[in-house]
Design a protein around this motif. Structure first.
Motif, mmCIF file in Angstrom:
data_model
loop_
_atom_site.group_PDB
_atom_site.id
_atom_site.type_symbol
_atom_site.label_atom_id
_atom_site.label_comp_id
_atom_site.label_asym_id
_atom_site.label_seq_id
_atom_site.Cartn_x
_atom_site.Cartn_y
_atom_site.Cartn_z
ATOM 1 N N ARG A 12 24.865 -38.480 -13.163
ATOM 2 C CA ARG A 12 24.495 -37.304 -12.372
ATOM 3 C C ARG A 12 23.041 -37.422 -11.901
ATOM 4 O O ARG A 12 22.254 -36.491 -12.003
ATOM 5 C CB ARG A 12 24.685 -36.011 -13.192
ATOM 6 C CG ARG A 12 26.099 -35.802 -13.715
ATOM 7 C CD ARG A 12 27.094 -35.758 -12.583
ATOM 8 N NE ARG A 12 28.446 -35.420 -13.022
ATOM 9 C CZ ARG A 12 29.541 -35.792 -12.388
ATOM 10 N NH1 ARG A 12 29.444 -36.552 -11.290
ATOM 11 N NH2 ARG A 12 30.731 -35.438 -12.805
ATOM 12 N N GLU A 13 22.737 -38.587 -11.368
ATOM 13 C CA GLU A 13 21.360 -38.926 -11.041
ATOM 14 C C GLU A 13 21.265 -39.626 -9.695
ATOM 15 O O GLU A 13 22.089 -40.480 -9.361
ATOM 16 C CB GLU A 13 20.814 -39.851 -12.145
ATOM 17 C CG GLU A 13 19.444 -40.421 -11.880
ATOM 18 C CD GLU A 13 19.039 -41.462 -12.917
ATOM 19 O OE1 GLU A 13 17.846 -41.767 -13.011
ATOM 20 O OE2 GLU A 13 19.942 -41.987 -13.620
ATOM 21 N N HIS A 55 14.924 -34.561 -3.317
ATOM 22 C CA HIS A 55 15.022 -33.334 -4.106
ATOM 23 C C HIS A 55 15.984 -32.364 -3.417
ATOM 24 O O HIS A 55 16.834 -31.748 -4.075
ATOM 25 C CB HIS A 55 13.639 -32.683 -4.251
ATOM 26 C CG HIS A 55 12.661 -33.474 -5.053
ATOM 27 N ND1 HIS A 55 12.787 -33.665 -6.411
ATOM 28 C CD2 HIS A 55 11.524 -34.132 -4.682
ATOM 29 C CE1 HIS A 55 11.772 -34.397 -6.856
ATOM 30 N NE2 HIS A 55 11.009 -34.696 -5.825
ATOM 31 N N ALA A 77 19.540 -33.621 -3.784
ATOM 32 C CA ALA A 77 20.073 -33.310 -5.111
ATOM 33 C C ALA A 77 20.481 -31.837 -5.203
ATOM 34 O O ALA A 77 21.521 -31.511 -5.796
ATOM 35 C CB ALA A 77 19.030 -33.643 -6.174
ATOM 36 N N GLN A 78 19.692 -30.952 -4.608
ATOM 37 C CA GLN A 78 20.009 -29.526 -4.637
ATOM 38 C C GLN A 78 21.314 -29.228 -3.901
ATOM 39 O O GLN A 78 22.161 -28.470 -4.383
ATOM 40 C CB GLN A 78 18.862 -28.723 -4.023
ATOM 41 C CG GLN A 78 17.605 -28.685 -4.870
ATOM 42 C CD GLN A 78 16.416 -28.078 -4.124
ATOM 43 O OE1 GLN A 78 16.528 -27.702 -2.952
ATOM 44 N NE2 GLN A 78 15.270 -28.008 -4.787
ATOM 45 N N THR A 87 24.224 -30.610 -5.919
ATOM 46 C CA THR A 87 24.455 -29.753 -7.087
ATOM 47 C C THR A 87 25.276 -28.530 -6.693
ATOM 48 O O THR A 87 26.256 -28.169 -7.360
ATOM 49 C CB THR A 87 23.106 -29.316 -7.696
ATOM 50 O OG1 THR A 87 22.430 -30.467 -8.200
ATOM 51 C CG2 THR A 87 23.317 -28.310 -8.819
ATOM 52 N N THR A 124 25.217 -30.480 -11.986
ATOM 53 C CA THR A 124 23.796 -30.699 -11.740
ATOM 54 C C THR A 124 23.525 -32.168 -11.421
ATOM 55 O O THR A 124 23.858 -33.058 -12.201
ATOM 56 C CB THR A 124 22.958 -30.284 -12.954
ATOM 57 O OG1 THR A 124 23.171 -28.888 -13.215
ATOM 58 C CG2 THR A 124 21.471 -30.517 -12.697
ATOM 59 N N ILE A 125 22.942 -32.396 -10.257
ATOM 60 C CA ILE A 125 22.502 -33.732 -9.852
ATOM 61 C C ILE A 125 20.980 -33.712 -9.807
ATOM 62 O O ILE A 125 20.392 -32.834 -9.187
ATOM 63 C CB ILE A 125 23.053 -34.124 -8.460
ATOM 64 C CG1 ILE A 125 24.587 -33.989 -8.415
ATOM 65 C CG2 ILE A 125 22.603 -35.540 -8.089
ATOM 66 C CD1 ILE A 125 25.330 -34.935 -9.315
ATOM 67 N N ARG A 126 20.334 -34.649 -10.489
ATOM 68 C CA ARG A 126 18.871 -34.672 -10.512
ATOM 69 C C ARG A 126 18.358 -35.910 -9.776
ATOM 70 O O ARG A 126 19.033 -36.931 -9.698
ATOM 71 C CB ARG A 126 18.330 -34.657 -11.947
ATOM 72 C CG ARG A 126 18.691 -35.885 -12.752
ATOM 73 C CD ARG A 126 18.297 -35.725 -14.214
ATOM 74 N NE ARG A 126 18.623 -36.936 -14.971
ATOM 75 C CZ ARG A 126 17.793 -37.959 -15.128
ATOM 76 N NH1 ARG A 126 16.563 -37.909 -14.611
ATOM 77 N NH2 ARG A 126 18.158 -39.023 -15.811
ATOM 78 N N TYR A 127 17.181 -35.782 -9.249
ATOM 79 C CA TYR A 127 16.518 -36.891 -8.574
ATOM 80 C C TYR A 127 15.452 -37.443 -9.511
ATOM 81 O O TYR A 127 14.480 -36.760 -9.841
ATOM 82 C CB TYR A 127 15.898 -36.403 -7.262
ATOM 83 C CG TYR A 127 15.039 -37.424 -6.543
ATOM 84 C CD1 TYR A 127 15.427 -38.771 -6.479
ATOM 85 C CD2 TYR A 127 13.859 -37.052 -5.922
ATOM 86 C CE1 TYR A 127 14.640 -39.701 -5.820
ATOM 87 C CE2 TYR A 127 13.075 -37.985 -5.249
ATOM 88 C CZ TYR A 127 13.471 -39.305 -5.205
ATOM 89 O OH TYR A 127 12.695 -40.236 -4.553
ATOM 90 N N SER A 128 15.633 -38.699 -9.942
ATOM 91 C CA SER A 128 14.780 -39.251 -11.000
ATOM 92 C C SER A 128 13.536 -39.981 -10.490
ATOM 93 O O SER A 128 12.636 -40.270 -11.269
ATOM 94 C CB SER A 128 15.595 -40.197 -11.890
ATOM 95 O OG SER A 128 16.124 -41.262 -11.121
#
Length: 288
Positions: free
Chosen positions: A157-158, A205, A208-209, A212, A218-222
């Motif tokens: 999820r990244e 970002h 990812a929003q 999500t 939830t998808i996050r940007y690492s």
């Protein structure tokens, strides 16, 4: 007499939408130049105007058969082929010898400023050979997310992408395919460069929003470093040459060179470019 158009990579994210569009034109005969012939027969079964020919940029013996009777050629550089002088130039010289009326090449937005990219070298060779051309210069593909980056999105999820806080004006490859079909069936865009983007530039970002919200997870940007990204890609089995090209393109993104927004796609398509939210909805099953 029908015009023969060779589409190289017709089973791909751009090639297949292109063939779908061309198949609607009864004045066109489509030659699909593919590496995996058996797979292609299944993919193209619904398209009666398509004939299949074995094609391999690294096998010169496949060139003459694929180009027989052809007047126009479409191709995109296979990402694993990063040495144009060896991988692409022999084919382009054959195209020149056949008197092809137009070659449509999917290049890269901003390529004129980046002479180290394979796309720049290919464009330069096509010009030097004086082959009539159309260069489609898109921004980053939305479909990179459901192909190159799918594993990270599905499993972790990244968004494991080294783009910093820079913006990218993503374009849907289905739009690129439709634009290519228009370029191949009209003289309007002959010997032109088309910079095509989506209608807005987004940070990862924001990507990812949106993902999500649309995917319900939830998808996050690492934001990995360029070096970490390159090392990880190589450890996953991607060749160093391909990893280097990817890293260079994301470095260019960090510099702000991917944020440009143009209205070219809308102008050619006579409709708005596909937005990112629609893309995520359409490809939802790829991510879950």
């Amino acid at each position: 007499m029908k015009e023969k158009i060779l589409v190289i990579g017709g089973t791909g994210n751009i090639g297949l939408p292109l063939i779908r569009s061309l198949n609607k034109n009864t004045d066109v005969e489509i030659i699909a130049g593919v590496f995996h012939v058996k797979q292609a027969h299944e993919v193209f079964q619904p398209y009666p105007n398509v004939s299949i020919k074995k094609f391999d940029f690294l096998d010169h013996s496949t060139f003459d058969s694929a180009l027989e009777g052809v007047s126009k050629v479409f191709f995109i550089r296979p990402p694993q082929l990063s040495n144009p002088q060896k991988d692409m130039f022999p084919f382009l010289k054959t195209v020149k010898s056949k008197g092809i009326k137009q070659i449509v090449f999917v290049s890269l937005i901003g390529v004129e400023k980046n002479p180290l990219t394979p796309h720049h070298k290919i464009e330069k060779m096509i010009r030097e050979l004086a082959i009539p051309f159309t260069f489609i210069r898109p921004s980053f593909f939305m479909q990179n997310l459901n192909t190159t980056h799918r594993e990270d999105i599905q499993k972790n999820r990244e968004l494991f992408i080294p783009a910093g806080n820079a913006k990218t004006s993503f374009i849907d490859t289905r739009d690129i395919g439709e634009i290519a079909a228009i370029c191949l069936t009209t003289t309007k865009y002959l010997n032109t460069e088309l910079e095509i983007t989506g209608s807005e530039a987004l940070t990862y970002h924001q990507v990812a929003q949106t993902m999500t919200k649309e995917l319900g997870v939830t998808i996050r940007y690492s934001r990995p470093s360029l070096l970490k990204f390159r090392k990880t890609m190589i450890n996953r089995g991607i060749t160093k040459e391909y990893a280097n090209v990817m890293t260079m393109l994301y470095f260019i993104t960090q510099l702000g060179n991917a944020k440009k927004v143009t209205e070219t796609a809308q102008s050619v398509l006579q409709r708005p470019a596909t937005d990112f939210k629609t893309y995520v909805k359409d490809y939802k099953n790829y991510f879950l």
